[in-house]
Scaffold this active site. Structure first.
Site, PDB file in Angstrom:
ATOM      1  CD  GLU A 154      -2.727  -1.180   2.544  1.00  0.00           C
ATOM      2  OE1 GLU A 154      -2.661  -0.183   3.304  1.00  0.00           O
ATOM      3  OE2 GLU A 154      -3.456  -2.166   2.768  1.00  0.00           O
ATOM      4  N   GLY A 156       1.375   3.412   2.272  1.00  0.00           N
ATOM      5  CA  GLY A 156       2.131   3.561   3.514  1.00  0.00           C
ATOM      6  C   GLY A 156       2.754   2.288   4.019  1.00  0.00           C
ATOM      7  CB  SER A 187       2.876  -7.701 -10.604  1.00  0.00           C
ATOM      8  OG  SER A 187       3.962  -6.891 -10.226  1.00  0.00           O
ATOM      9  CD  GLU A 365      30.218  -0.598 -19.325  1.00  0.00           C
ATOM     10  OE1 GLU A 365      31.389  -1.009 -19.379  1.00  0.00           O
ATOM     11  OE2 GLU A 365      29.689  -0.194 -18.270  1.00  0.00           O
ATOM     12  CD  GLU A 392       7.883 -11.884  -5.147  1.00  0.00           C
ATOM     13  OE1 GLU A 392       8.361 -12.803  -4.457  1.00  0.00           O
ATOM     14  OE2 GLU A 392       7.256 -12.067  -6.205  1.00  0.00           O
TER      15      GLU A 392
END
Length: 410
Positions: A154, A156, A187, A365, A392
């Site tokens: 959430e 908070g 998700s 790179e 997670e």
């Protein structure tokens, strides 16, 4: 026929194993797999090559999954890996699920997280703690046609997940709960047909009031917010999910009231191994996309991959990828053996995200200017890997967990 059933049938009809194979079966290396597990790997790789790979760039650009590819995941048994065959699942082991996640992540990490959440979080939570009624109702669907979302975070309560404010109020007659609150960064929310929701049934008890609910996504009062515009995993939907006076039958409580915090902690330990599998797949995907280029492109009359400095760098990356692979599958085997694996899960979640980011960055790179463009897929792996150190359980939380467990050993 599903991937798992085909593998199981082939295994049953296979000739007896050689003496060498039998001798290895007593204590094999953690990266040595059973015939069935190897068949899962081969079939998952084949599915990715034929069904997924041709559409990855378009889905990333558009920012959404093609429904027919999600359906194909179900049709091939990849969304119900550990669900028993009696419920229409594949009846495989946890290692096989992680193998599938790894293979899919080599091609598109967005689909890997869909498969990961389904197999390591939702499916297993319902298998472990769901009533017979919940299992009968949802496991067949989760195995065949219903994607899921894990609704914990959430505004908070991120790392402090148990500071959540989403409430579940029990009716006077005890027949149902009314849920109010908003979950963020969820998700698979666009694709989900069911939500595993954590809400507090008694705020006065703090985290001991947290309860888990299995809620049909079509339930009245559930709404999805704007889809997040993300750095990576763009095809994977991430949206707020709001519950406004959502009525949930008391039979849809997962396990026991007030035990939600316990279930979330336990299932996320498994989920972290799944994230390790995804990050391993990302590292391998970036590496595999880069290495051919190093032996095709020449500078100063020499293949780039033959310069000693380059050899030292990609040898180091290959070594670190193998270290992640070993850690991840060791954690899988520990989990399957029923021994404590929390420290190992946190370690592989931490280290795999570090290695995936390092490998993807170095591969850009190595490829020079073309690596910075969309001509190769390396830049996508770089974007997709970053969230591995966040979701997670952040890297800081993993370090805290590891330190806590180490301190108990001394």
């Amino acid at each position: 026929m599903s991937i798992a059933r085909l593998a199981a049938r082939s295994l049953r009809s296979a000739a007896p194993r050689s003496a060498v194979a039998r001798s290895l079966s007593s204590r094999p290396g953690v990266t040595m797999f059973s015939e069935e597990e190897n068949m899962v790997r081969d079939m998952a790789a084949s599915w990715c090559e034929q069904e997924l790979k041709p559409h990855v760039r378009a889905m990333d650009t558009k920012g959404e999954m093609q429904p027919e590819i999600v359906k194909s995941l179900f049709d091939n048994g990849l969304m119900g890996m550990e669900i028993p065959e009696q419920f229409g699942g594949s009846g495989m082991n946890f290692t096989s699920a992680c193998i599938a996640i790894e293979e899919i992540a080599k091609v598109d990490p967005s689909f890997a997280i869909l498969v990961d959440i389904q197999n390591t979080l939702t499916n297993n939570a319902i298998r472990f703690w769901g009533s017979q009624e919940l299992q009968d109702e949802w496991l067949p669907r989760l195995a065949t046609d219903c994607a899921s979302s894990f609704c914990l975070s959430e505004a908070g309560s991120g790392s402090d997940a148990f500071a959540m404010q989403t409430k579940a109020d029990l009716s006077a007659d005890g027949s149902h709960y009314t849920i109010n609150g908003t979950k963020l960064w969820i998700s698979n929310s666009s694709e989900a047909g069911v939500f595993l929701v954590f809400a507090n049934a008694d705020l006065s008890k703090g985290y001991k009031g947290i309860t888990a609910f299995v809620i049909d996504a079509k339930t009245e009062g559930i709404s999805l917010g704007r889809k997040e515009r993300k750095l990576g995993l763009r095809a994977s939907s991430t949206r707020p999910v709001t519950f406004e006076n959502v009525k949930v039958d008391a039979k849809n409580v997962l396990g026991e009231v007030g035990q939600g915090y316990k279930y979330a902690i336990e299932i996320l330990n498994e989920g972290r191994i799944g994230i390790g599998a995804q990050q391993l797949g990302i590292a391998k995907g970036a590496f595999n996309a880069t290495m051919p280029y190093l032996f095709e492109r020449k500078q100063f009359g020499t293949r780039i991959g033959d310069f000693q400095m380059m050899q030292q760098q990609y040898s180091q990356l290959a070594t670190e990828i193998h270290a992640v692979e070993t850690m991840m599958y060791n954690a899988c085997r520990m989990k399957e053996a029923g021994v404590p694996f929390i420290k190992e899960a946190s370690m592989v979640k931490l280290y795999s995200s570090q290695v995936a980011e390092k490998v993807a960055s170095k591969c850009i790179e190595f490829c020079g200017g073309v690596g910075f463009t969309e001509d190769l897929m390396v830049e996508k792996f770089y974007r997709d890997c970053k969230v591995g150190s966040i979701y997670e359980g952040t890297s800081n939380i993993q370090l805290q967990t590891i330190a806590k467990l180490i301190s108990k050993e001394y």
